[in-house]
Design a protein around this motif. Sequence first.
Motif, PDB file in Angstrom:
ATOM      1  N   UNK A 233      34.713 -23.169  16.044  1.00 19.05           N
ATOM      2  CA  UNK A 233      34.396 -22.384  17.237  1.00 19.05           C
ATOM      3  C   UNK A 233      33.884 -21.018  16.781  1.00 19.05           C
ATOM      4  N   UNK A 234      33.090 -20.377  17.628  1.00 16.49           N
ATOM      5  CA  UNK A 234      32.547 -19.072  17.263  1.00 16.49           C
ATOM      6  C   UNK A 234      33.694 -18.092  17.000  1.00 16.49           C
ATOM      7  N   UNK A 235      34.734 -18.230  17.773  1.00 13.48           N
ATOM      8  CA  UNK A 235      35.891 -17.356  17.590  1.00 13.48           C
ATOM      9  C   UNK A 235      36.533 -17.551  16.214  1.00 13.48           C
ATOM     10  N   UNK A 236      36.771 -18.816  15.841  1.00 13.65           N
ATOM     11  CA  UNK A 236      37.361 -19.109  14.520  1.00 13.65           C
ATOM     12  C   UNK A 236      36.476 -18.586  13.399  1.00 13.65           C
ATOM     13  N   UNK A 237      35.196 -18.914  13.500  1.00 13.35           N
ATOM     14  CA  UNK A 237      34.280 -18.579  12.411  1.00 13.35           C
ATOM     15  C   UNK A 237      34.135 -17.062  12.267  1.00 13.35           C
ATOM     16  N   UNK A 238      34.062 -16.361  13.413  1.00 11.81           N
ATOM     17  CA  UNK A 238      33.891 -14.910  13.316  1.00 11.81           C
ATOM     18  C   UNK A 238      35.179 -14.203  12.919  1.00 11.81           C
ATOM     19  N   UNK A 239      36.321 -14.783  13.293  1.00  7.26           N
ATOM     20  CA  UNK A 239      37.544 -14.083  12.902  1.00  7.26           C
ATOM     21  C   UNK A 239      38.061 -14.537  11.544  1.00  7.26           C
ATOM     22  N   UNK A 240      37.739 -15.779  11.128  1.00  5.67           N
ATOM     23  CA  UNK A 240      38.213 -16.259   9.818  1.00  5.67           C
ATOM     24  C   UNK A 240      37.132 -17.026   9.065  1.00  5.67           C
ATOM     25  N   UNK A 241      36.047 -16.372   8.717  1.00  5.55           N
ATOM     26  CA  UNK A 241      35.017 -17.100   7.956  1.00  5.55           C
ATOM     27  C   UNK A 241      35.567 -17.464   6.580  1.00  5.55           C
ATOM     28  N   UNK A 242      35.344 -18.722   6.153  1.00  4.42           N
ATOM     29  CA  UNK A 242      35.913 -19.157   4.873  1.00  4.42           C
ATOM     30  C   UNK A 242      34.907 -19.028   3.736  1.00  4.42           C
ATOM     31  N   UNK A 243      33.679 -19.395   4.002  1.00  5.53           N
ATOM     32  CA  UNK A 243      32.688 -19.428   2.932  1.00  5.53           C
ATOM     33  C   UNK A 243      32.013 -18.068   2.768  1.00  5.53           C
ATOM     34  N   UNK A 244      31.615 -17.806   1.539  1.00  9.99           N
ATOM     35  CA  UNK A 244      30.958 -16.530   1.245  1.00  9.99           C
ATOM     36  C   UNK A 244      29.673 -16.351   2.067  1.00  9.99           C
ATOM     37  N   UNK A 245      28.902 -17.433   2.173  1.00 11.00           N
ATOM     38  CA  UNK A 245      27.646 -17.344   2.932  1.00 11.00           C
ATOM     39  C   UNK A 245      27.933 -16.987   4.398  1.00 11.00           C
ATOM     40  N   UNK A 246      28.959 -17.608   4.953  1.00 18.56           N
ATOM     41  CA  UNK A 246      29.321 -17.328   6.351  1.00 18.56           C
ATOM     42  C   UNK A 246      29.723 -15.868   6.490  1.00 18.56           C
ATOM     43  N   UNK A 247      30.491 -15.384   5.527  1.00 15.17           N
ATOM     44  CA  UNK A 247      30.905 -13.982   5.556  1.00 15.17           C
ATOM     45  C   UNK A 247      29.693 -13.058   5.518  1.00 15.17           C
ATOM     46  N   UNK A 248      28.713 -13.418   4.707  1.00 13.97           N
ATOM     47  CA  UNK A 248      27.476 -12.623   4.637  1.00 13.97           C
ATOM     48  C   UNK A 248      26.763 -12.590   5.986  1.00 13.97           C
ATOM     49  N   UNK A 249      26.655 -13.767   6.600  1.00 16.15           N
ATOM     50  CA  UNK A 249      25.990 -13.851   7.900  1.00 16.15           C
ATOM     51  C   UNK A 249      26.710 -13.003   8.933  1.00 16.15           C
ATOM     52  N   UNK A 250      28.029 -13.039   8.887  1.00 20.03           N
ATOM     53  CA  UNK A 250      28.812 -12.318   9.885  1.00 20.03           C
ATOM     54  C   UNK A 250      28.722 -10.814   9.691  1.00 20.03           C
ATOM     55  N   UNK A 251      28.735 -10.397   8.453  1.00 16.70           N
ATOM     56  CA  UNK A 251      28.626  -8.961   8.178  1.00 16.70           C
ATOM     57  C   UNK A 251      27.363  -8.396   8.793  1.00 16.70           C
ATOM     58  N   UNK A 252      26.267  -9.129   8.653  1.00 17.18           N
ATOM     59  CA  UNK A 252      25.019  -8.612   9.212  1.00 17.18           C
ATOM     60  C   UNK A 252      25.082  -8.587  10.736  1.00 17.18           C
ATOM     61  N   UNK A 253      25.859  -9.510  11.315  1.00 19.33           N
ATOM     62  CA  UNK A 253      25.964  -9.543  12.777  1.00 19.33           C
ATOM     63  C   UNK A 253      26.876  -8.440  13.286  1.00 19.33           C
ATOM     64  N   UNK A 254      27.916  -8.121  12.540  1.00 19.12           N
ATOM     65  CA  UNK A 254      28.903  -7.165  13.039  1.00 19.12           C
ATOM     66  C   UNK A 254      28.564  -5.725  12.668  1.00 19.12           C
ATOM     67  N   UNK A 255      27.826  -5.552  11.603  1.00 23.37           N
ATOM     68  CA  UNK A 255      27.388  -4.207  11.274  1.00 23.37           C
ATOM     69  C   UNK A 255      28.378  -3.409  10.437  1.00 23.37           C
ATOM     70  N   UNK A 256      29.448  -4.069   9.987  1.00 25.53           N
ATOM     71  CA  UNK A 256      30.467  -3.331   9.237  1.00 25.53           C
ATOM     72  C   UNK A 256      29.938  -2.905   7.862  1.00 25.53           C
ATOM     73  N   UNK A 257      29.055  -3.726   7.325  1.00 28.33           N
ATOM     74  CA  UNK A 257      28.450  -3.425   6.026  1.00 28.33           C
ATOM     75  C   UNK A 257      27.831  -2.018   6.032  1.00 28.33           C
ATOM     76  N   UNK A 258      26.996  -1.793   7.049  1.00 25.67           N
ATOM     77  CA  UNK A 258      26.344  -0.496   7.201  1.00 25.67           C
ATOM     78  C   UNK A 258      27.370   0.614   7.404  1.00 25.67           C
ATOM     79  N   UNK A 259      28.337   0.321   8.250  1.00 28.80           N
ATOM     80  CA  UNK A 259      29.361   1.312   8.547  1.00 28.80           C
ATOM     81  C   UNK A 259      30.150   1.681   7.293  1.00 28.80           C
ATOM     82  N   UNK A 260      30.403   0.680   6.418  1.00 28.29           N
ATOM     83  CA  UNK A 260      31.211   0.932   5.221  1.00 28.29           C
ATOM     84  C   UNK A 260      30.548   1.958   4.304  1.00 28.29           C
ATOM     85  N   UNK A 261      29.251   1.918   4.221  1.00 26.57           N
ATOM     86  CA  UNK A 261      28.531   2.879   3.368  1.00 26.57           C
ATOM     87  C   UNK A 261      28.844   4.299   3.842  1.00 26.57           C
TER      88      UNK A 261
END
Length: 356
Positions: A233-261
Amino acid sequence: MSKEAIIKLDNIDVTFHQKKRDIKAVKDVTIHINQGDIYGIVGYSGAGKSTLVRVINLLQVPSAGKITIDGQVTYDNKVTLNGGQLREQRREIGMIFQHFNLMSQLTAEQNVAFALKHSGLSKEEKAAKVTKLLDLVGLSDRAQNYPSQLSGGQKQRVAIARALANDPKILISDESTSALDPKTTKQILALLQDLNKKLGLTVVLITHEMQIVKDIANRVAVMQNGKLIEEGSVLEIFSHPKQELTQDFIKTAIGIEEAMVKIEQQDVVKNLSAGSCLVQLKYAGTSTDEPILNDIYKRFEVTANILYGNIEILDNVPVGEMVAVLSGDKVRLEQACQAILAAGVELTVLKEGGQA
Ligand SMILES: Nc1ncnc2c1ncn2[C@@H]1O[C@H](COP(=O)(O)OP(=O)(O)O)[C@@H](O)[C@H]1O
Ligand SMILES: [Mg+2]
């Protein structure tokens, strides 16, 4: 779920035989999509997404596997439908694409009517249906326009009306917003969501952007090199992404990457004092409502300096992410972290104070 899925792809392989080598575009993929889902399939270019969805209506015949559409087996290591059945079945599945694929010499109205050629409707019935479809996609006033007179978003609306002409139960959208600007993208996504609700249309949404999945899908599959690497489910995947690629995709969607800088450049983080730590908190659903940070101040006298916060509503559930500096007595700080975890919030310590 007890109800049988409307689209069942089981152990699908697609291999393209080329002169010098074979390309395994899809490898042993199993996906079940329920009636009424908006099902996102994400992955980078070349992952096998388009090939996989073309299998759904057998535009692409697989090399192996089993396909069941709305209870009917259409492929079981070989195509199990005859030509007539196959044509009928394809009418049940509409498709839209990145480049709209409209006929430039036909008006909007004629483009939609073209899809009704084999519908068996009378001329009057066809005309009425076209009017209804253009109205459904919000394009009644453009019926007489040619594609060259329409904007990208309007062209995609014509393509959607055409895809819905034969009342399909399933709509496949292959990067249908990739050629559109962000505002038009939002409008087309809202239309797809509306059609999903109004008509109970099952939507299969291929995209390379997680943001799009987040905006309208309820389930998502992630593909990489022909394989399905994560599904849920979108909820599961966004709150607990397991794979590195999924985590990468989510970071770009959530914007935390930019914020972390930006966060890392702040003095309070650069010179994090002893007795302080930089933490990332993630929470979904009910725990969002609890004033956790108030609570740890009251119970442990640990203060929280919030540096970043973001809440998204995913499939009707609030999901939040926060970066904060927690400060307090060393022992009580540890206790506060335990209390946060006990409240069902995910906590990651990004940096501890007093260390380089
Ligand atoms: N008709 C074809 N013949 C040979 N190779 C193909 C064909 N269609 C796709 N491929 C290859 O299959 C792989 C997956 O392609 P595709 O399904 O288009 O990926 P995506 O839609 O995720 O970008 C790619 O390596 C692509 O080059
Ligand atoms: Mg593609």
